[in-house]
Design an enzyme around this catalytic site. Sequence first.
Site, PDB file in Angstrom:
ATOM      1  N   GLY A  53       0.821  -1.201   0.000  1.00  0.00           N
ATOM      2  CA  GLY A  53       0.000   0.000   0.000  1.00  0.00           C
ATOM      3  C   GLY A  53       0.852   1.245   0.000  1.00  0.00           C
ATOM      4  N   GLU A  69      -1.051   0.488  -5.905  1.00  0.00           N
ATOM      5  CA  GLU A  69       0.096   0.147  -5.062  1.00  0.00           C
ATOM      6  C   GLU A  69       0.390  -1.346  -5.084  1.00  0.00           C
ATOM      7  OE1 GLU A  69       2.312   1.911  -3.471  1.00  0.00           O
ATOM      8  OE2 GLU A  69       1.466   3.931  -3.424  1.00  0.00           O
ATOM      9  N   GLU A  73       4.030  -2.599  -6.266  1.00  0.00           N
ATOM     10  CA  GLU A  73       4.916  -3.191  -5.266  1.00  0.00           C
ATOM     11  C   GLU A  73       5.020  -4.707  -5.330  1.00  0.00           C
ATOM     12  OE1 GLU A  73       3.544  -1.646  -1.522  1.00  0.00           O
ATOM     13  OE2 GLU A  73       4.085   0.406  -2.055  1.00  0.00           O
ATOM     14  N   ASP A  92       4.728  13.974  15.248  1.00  0.00           N
ATOM     15  CA  ASP A  92       5.228  15.353  15.271  1.00  0.00           C
ATOM     16  C   ASP A  92       6.535  15.528  14.519  1.00  0.00           C
ATOM     17  OD1 ASP A  92       3.064  16.334  16.744  1.00  0.00           O
ATOM     18  OD2 ASP A  92       4.005  15.770  18.642  1.00  0.00           O
ATOM     19  N   GLU A 125      11.102  -7.666  -0.937  1.00  0.00           N
ATOM     20  CA  GLU A 125      10.648  -9.053  -0.912  1.00  0.00           C
ATOM     21  C   GLU A 125       9.133  -9.058  -0.713  1.00  0.00           C
ATOM     22  OE1 GLU A 125      11.636 -13.089   1.711  1.00  0.00           O
ATOM     23  OE2 GLU A 125      12.291 -11.142   2.444  1.00  0.00           O
TER      24      GLU A 125
END
Length: 166
Positions: A53, A69, A73, A92, A125
Amino acid sequence: MTEKNYIADMRALVGHTGMIFVTAFGVLWHADRSEILLERRADSPDTGWGFPGGFLEYGESPMQAVVREFKEETGLDVEVVRILGLSTNINDKNAWGDAQENIAIGFEVKLVGGSIHADGDETLEVKFIPVSPEPKMFVPQAQRTMHKILTENEASDKACFRENGQ
């Protein structure tokens, strides 16, 4: 419709100021649900597994993003079956020094084609990993999500919702 470097373009404009990003990830089960497809990520190869993703691009729906995605990927073509839930996480200061909030939307997907292979860029992988014991994920937010998927979502239509990484 989409911009290839949307996040980099936005960061160039706003610097390290807090931004909100939406991500989409997919859960692809092995036929008997004893394994789940995971990836070893190039940005954290030694820390555990991740769900296929990534960030939505401008003009793209979450469902389109998870399909894109997955193809990029893993080499696999998938269709969205259902939403599993969403989580948010506020950071943050990420690894690049930026403040950001991620809203992650998880989908169960089914395989419709392609051949499995890592892209060699973002993903080193790709393989089906047994779900028992629970796979070690690359960041705490992904670990909590994995736990929720395995304990609450696997056999139910109930979506899980979590705020601020909880």
